[in-house]
Write a protein that holds these residues in place. Structure first.
Motif, PDB file in Angstrom:
ATOM      1  N   GLY A  95       1.264 -18.172 -36.865  1.00 51.25           N
ATOM      2  CA  GLY A  95       0.566 -19.058 -37.783  1.00 51.25           C
ATOM      3  C   GLY A  95      -0.904 -19.152 -37.417  1.00 51.25           C
ATOM      4  O   GLY A  95      -1.295 -18.949 -36.269  1.00 51.25           O
ATOM      5  N   TYR A  96      -1.731 -19.448 -38.427  1.00 50.08           N
ATOM      6  CA  TYR A  96      -3.158 -19.574 -38.181  1.00 50.08           C
ATOM      7  C   TYR A  96      -3.771 -20.451 -39.275  1.00 50.08           C
ATOM      8  O   TYR A  96      -3.336 -20.414 -40.429  1.00 50.08           O
ATOM      9  CB  TYR A  96      -3.832 -18.197 -38.183  1.00 50.08           C
ATOM     10  N   THR A  97      -4.780 -21.234 -38.898  1.00 53.49           N
ATOM     11  CA  THR A  97      -5.525 -22.052 -39.853  1.00 53.49           C
ATOM     12  C   THR A  97      -6.948 -21.518 -39.944  1.00 53.49           C
ATOM     13  O   THR A  97      -7.687 -21.503 -38.949  1.00 53.49           O
ATOM     14  CB  THR A  97      -5.540 -23.528 -39.432  1.00 53.49           C
ATOM     15  N   PHE A  98      -7.325 -21.072 -41.124  1.00 57.13           N
ATOM     16  CA  PHE A  98      -8.657 -20.504 -41.350  1.00 57.13           C
ATOM     17  C   PHE A  98      -9.668 -21.629 -41.564  1.00 57.13           C
ATOM     18  O   PHE A  98      -9.469 -22.509 -42.406  1.00 57.13           O
ATOM     19  CB  PHE A  98      -8.641 -19.589 -42.576  1.00 57.13           C
ATOM     20  N   THR A  99     -10.751 -21.587 -40.803  1.00 58.86           N
ATOM     21  CA  THR A  99     -11.795 -22.601 -40.919  1.00 58.86           C
ATOM     22  C   THR A  99     -13.166 -21.976 -41.150  1.00 58.86           C
ATOM     23  O   THR A  99     -14.170 -22.680 -41.146  1.00 58.86           O
ATOM     24  CB  THR A  99     -11.852 -23.463 -39.650  1.00 58.86           C
ATOM     25  N   ARG A 100     -13.216 -20.680 -41.381  1.00 58.39           N
ATOM     26  CA  ARG A 100     -14.481 -19.986 -41.583  1.00 58.39           C
ATOM     27  C   ARG A 100     -14.492 -19.349 -42.967  1.00 58.39           C
ATOM     28  O   ARG A 100     -13.534 -18.690 -43.361  1.00 58.39           O
ATOM     29  CB  ARG A 100     -14.660 -18.902 -40.511  1.00 58.39           C
ATOM     30  N   ALA A 101     -15.583 -19.557 -43.699  1.00 58.39           N
ATOM     31  CA  ALA A 101     -15.679 -19.011 -45.056  1.00 58.39           C
ATOM     32  C   ALA A 101     -15.777 -17.492 -45.010  1.00 58.39           C
ATOM     33  O   ALA A 101     -16.261 -16.901 -44.045  1.00 58.39           O
ATOM     34  CB  ALA A 101     -16.893 -19.594 -45.775  1.00 58.39           C
ATOM     35  N   GLY A 102     -15.307 -16.865 -46.087  1.00 57.68           N
ATOM     36  CA  GLY A 102     -15.340 -15.409 -46.195  1.00 57.68           C
ATOM     37  C   GLY A 102     -13.958 -14.862 -46.466  1.00 57.68           C
ATOM     38  O   GLY A 102     -12.977 -15.602 -46.599  1.00 57.68           O
ATOM     39  N   THR A 103     -13.864 -13.537 -46.566  1.00 61.62           N
ATOM     40  CA  THR A 103     -12.583 -12.872 -46.796  1.00 61.62           C
ATOM     41  C   THR A 103     -12.042 -12.339 -45.481  1.00 61.62           C
ATOM     42  O   THR A 103     -12.695 -11.535 -44.806  1.00 61.62           O
ATOM     43  CB  THR A 103     -12.729 -11.722 -47.806  1.00 61.62           C
ATOM     44  N   HIS A 104     -10.858 -12.804 -45.128  1.00 63.23           N
ATOM     45  CA  HIS A 104     -10.207 -12.426 -43.883  1.00 63.23           C
ATOM     46  C   HIS A 104      -9.149 -11.365 -44.177  1.00 63.23           C
ATOM     47  O   HIS A 104      -8.328 -11.529 -45.091  1.00 63.23           O
ATOM     48  CB  HIS A 104      -9.565 -13.644 -43.227  1.00 63.23           C
ATOM     49  N   LEU A 105      -9.161 -10.282 -43.419  1.00 59.59           N
ATOM     50  CA  LEU A 105      -8.205  -9.188 -43.571  1.00 59.59           C
ATOM     51  C   LEU A 105      -7.195  -9.273 -42.438  1.00 59.59           C
ATOM     52  O   LEU A 105      -7.576  -9.317 -41.261  1.00 59.59           O
ATOM     53  CB  LEU A 105      -8.927  -7.836 -43.544  1.00 59.59           C
ATOM     54  N   ILE A 106      -5.915  -9.281 -42.794  1.00 56.94           N
ATOM     55  CA  ILE A 106      -4.869  -9.439 -41.785  1.00 56.94           C
ATOM     56  C   ILE A 106      -3.946  -8.233 -41.835  1.00 56.94           C
ATOM     57  O   ILE A 106      -3.404  -7.882 -42.889  1.00 56.94           O
ATOM     58  CB  ILE A 106      -4.060 -10.738 -42.030  1.00 56.94           C
ATOM     59  N   GLU A 107      -3.775  -7.589 -40.690  1.00 58.53           N
ATOM     60  CA  GLU A 107      -2.896  -6.424 -40.578  1.00 58.53           C
ATOM     61  C   GLU A 107      -1.966  -6.612 -39.385  1.00 58.53           C
ATOM     62  O   GLU A 107      -2.361  -7.174 -38.357  1.00 58.53           O
ATOM     63  CB  GLU A 107      -3.708  -5.145 -40.388  1.00 58.53           C
ATOM     64  N   LEU A 108      -0.748  -6.104 -39.524  1.00 54.34           N
ATOM     65  CA  LEU A 108       0.211  -6.101 -38.423  1.00 54.34           C
ATOM     66  C   LEU A 108       0.442  -4.674 -37.964  1.00 54.34           C
ATOM     67  O   LEU A 108       0.931  -3.850 -38.740  1.00 54.34           O
ATOM     68  CB  LEU A 108       1.543  -6.722 -38.870  1.00 54.34           C
ATOM     69  N   TYR A 109       0.080  -4.387 -36.725  1.00 51.90           N
ATOM     70  CA  TYR A 109       0.423  -3.103 -36.107  1.00 51.90           C
ATOM     71  C   TYR A 109       1.728  -3.315 -35.351  1.00 51.90           C
ATOM     72  O   TYR A 109       1.813  -4.172 -34.463  1.00 51.90           O
ATOM     73  CB  TYR A 109      -0.670  -2.645 -35.151  1.00 51.90           C
ATOM     74  N   ALA A 110       2.756  -2.555 -35.723  1.00 51.27           N
ATOM     75  CA  ALA A 110       4.075  -2.719 -35.120  1.00 51.27           C
ATOM     76  C   ALA A 110       4.563  -1.384 -34.568  1.00 51.27           C
ATOM     77  O   ALA A 110       4.428  -0.348 -35.223  1.00 51.27           O
ATOM     78  CB  ALA A 110       5.061  -3.252 -36.148  1.00 51.27           C
ATOM     79  N   THR A 111       5.129  -1.429 -33.376  1.00 49.69           N
ATOM     80  CA  THR A 111       5.649  -0.227 -32.727  1.00 49.69           C
ATOM     81  C   THR A 111       7.078  -0.491 -32.273  1.00 49.69           C
ATOM     82  O   THR A 111       7.362  -1.529 -31.674  1.00 49.69           O
ATOM     83  CB  THR A 111       4.791   0.153 -31.510  1.00 49.69           C
ATOM     84  N   PHE A 112       7.979   0.474 -32.557  1.00 43.83           N
ATOM     85  CA  PHE A 112       9.385   0.357 -32.189  1.00 43.83           C
ATOM     86  C   PHE A 112       9.771   1.574 -31.347  1.00 43.83           C
ATOM     87  O   PHE A 112       9.573   2.714 -31.779  1.00 43.83           O
ATOM     88  CB  PHE A 112      10.260   0.268 -33.438  1.00 43.83           C
ATOM     89  N   VAL A 113      10.307   1.321 -30.159  1.00 43.40           N
ATOM     90  CA  VAL A 113      10.628   2.403 -29.213  1.00 43.40           C
ATOM     91  C   VAL A 113      12.115   2.375 -28.880  1.00 43.40           C
ATOM     92  O   VAL A 113      12.679   1.316 -28.585  1.00 43.40           O
ATOM     93  CB  VAL A 113       9.805   2.265 -27.915  1.00 43.40           C
ATOM     94  N   ASN A 114      12.750   3.581 -28.919  1.00 48.54           N
ATOM     95  CA  ASN A 114      14.154   3.710 -28.558  1.00 48.54           C
ATOM     96  C   ASN A 114      14.342   5.037 -27.841  1.00 48.54           C
ATOM     97  O   ASN A 114      14.251   6.107 -28.444  1.00 48.54           O
ATOM     98  CB  ASN A 114      15.038   3.641 -29.807  1.00 48.54           C
ATOM     99  N   ARG A 115      14.548   4.994 -26.519  1.00 48.89           N
ATOM    100  CA  ARG A 115      14.806   6.182 -25.695  1.00 48.89           C
ATOM    101  C   ARG A 115      13.721   7.241 -25.874  1.00 48.89           C
ATOM    102  O   ARG A 115      14.001   8.418 -26.059  1.00 48.89           O
ATOM    103  CB  ARG A 115      16.178   6.766 -26.017  1.00 48.89           C
TER     104      ARG A 115
END
Length: 237
Positions: A95-115
């Motif tokens: 969670g996050y509360t934005f307090t700065r004017a402008g356009t905020h870009l949010i991305e999730l980098y996700a990595t999944f490892v199996n053997r």
């Protein structure tokens, strides 16, 4: 999603072993990030949202097919026009509360490892999908010069004019003509009902002092007279 997965794998060059040819098969981990913003009418789901500060939001990875994989998450918050994130979070959901004017870009980098095999959702995934976007408006704040606390339900409370936007800090105080503080409040949605110590004050001229700050960094130092009109009614216009 399958195309996005293949692009992410190709860009990261992280998928190894016999799984390389199976990049689009069912059963591999996937993500479908989502933002839920807290609004006056309740939560609103959106990939592209505009609102006033402070703007509270929750971001969810919505990962699926992760059984047997070790997962790593990295939420990146970047202000449009800037190269580097101003915030990085490593929870699956955050969670996050934005307090700065402008356009905020949010991305999730996700990595999944199996053997030794790795599925990665990184820059290529977001290049195709586009980031989640939260746009915080520029600030605005005005105070009126009069109110009429006569119990008619109209203009009974002295407060900021409707339409104030993106105010992240606020303090207002009411003084009488001798400089004695009668009332103060810390929320632009609040206000003064024309009383002091539980009693109505006399009709007349008072003084308001407001110090506030907007999400765009603008500061407000407002000092003005306030006319308290107890005998005024709206149908006298």
């Amino acid at each position: 999603m399958r195309t996005a997965l293949l692009l992410a794998v190709a860009a990261s060059s992280c998928l190894t072993g016999g799984r390389a040819a199976a990049g689009g098969q069912d059963g591999l981990p996937t993500i479908n990030p989502m933002a839920v913003y807290t609004t006056e009418n309740g939560g609103q789901e959106s990939d592209d949202f505009s609102g006033d500060a402070p703007l509270a939001a929750r971001f969810e990875a919505r990962a699926d097919g992760t059984a047997g994989y070790e997962a790593a998450y990295e939420w990146r918050f970047t202000l449009e026009g800037e190269a580097e994130p101003y915030l990085v979070r490593h929870e699956e959901n955050t969670g996050y509360t934005f307090t700065r004017a402008g356009t905020h870009l949010i991305e999730l980098y996700a990595t999944f490892v199996n053997r030794g095999d790795t599925i990665a959702y990184t820059a290529a995934y977001w290049a195709e999908r586009g980031p989640l976007r939260a746009t915080v408006s520029e600030s605005r704040l005005e105070m009126p010069n009069a109110f009429s606390p006569n119990g008619d339900g109209l203009n009974d409370v002295y407060r900021a004019k409707s339409g104030y936007r993106s105010i992240v800090e606020f303090h207002a105080a009411i003084f009488n003509r001798w400089g004695h503080k009668l009332y103060e409040w810390d929320d632009p949605a609040g206000g003064w009902d024309g009383t002091s110590g539980g009693h109505d004050v006399a009709q007349g001229v008072y003084f308001v002092q407001v110090r506030a700050k907007g999400a765009d960094g603008k500061t407000y130092n407002i000092r003005r007279d306030v006319n308290l009109l107890r005998g005024y009614t709206e149908n006298e216009k």
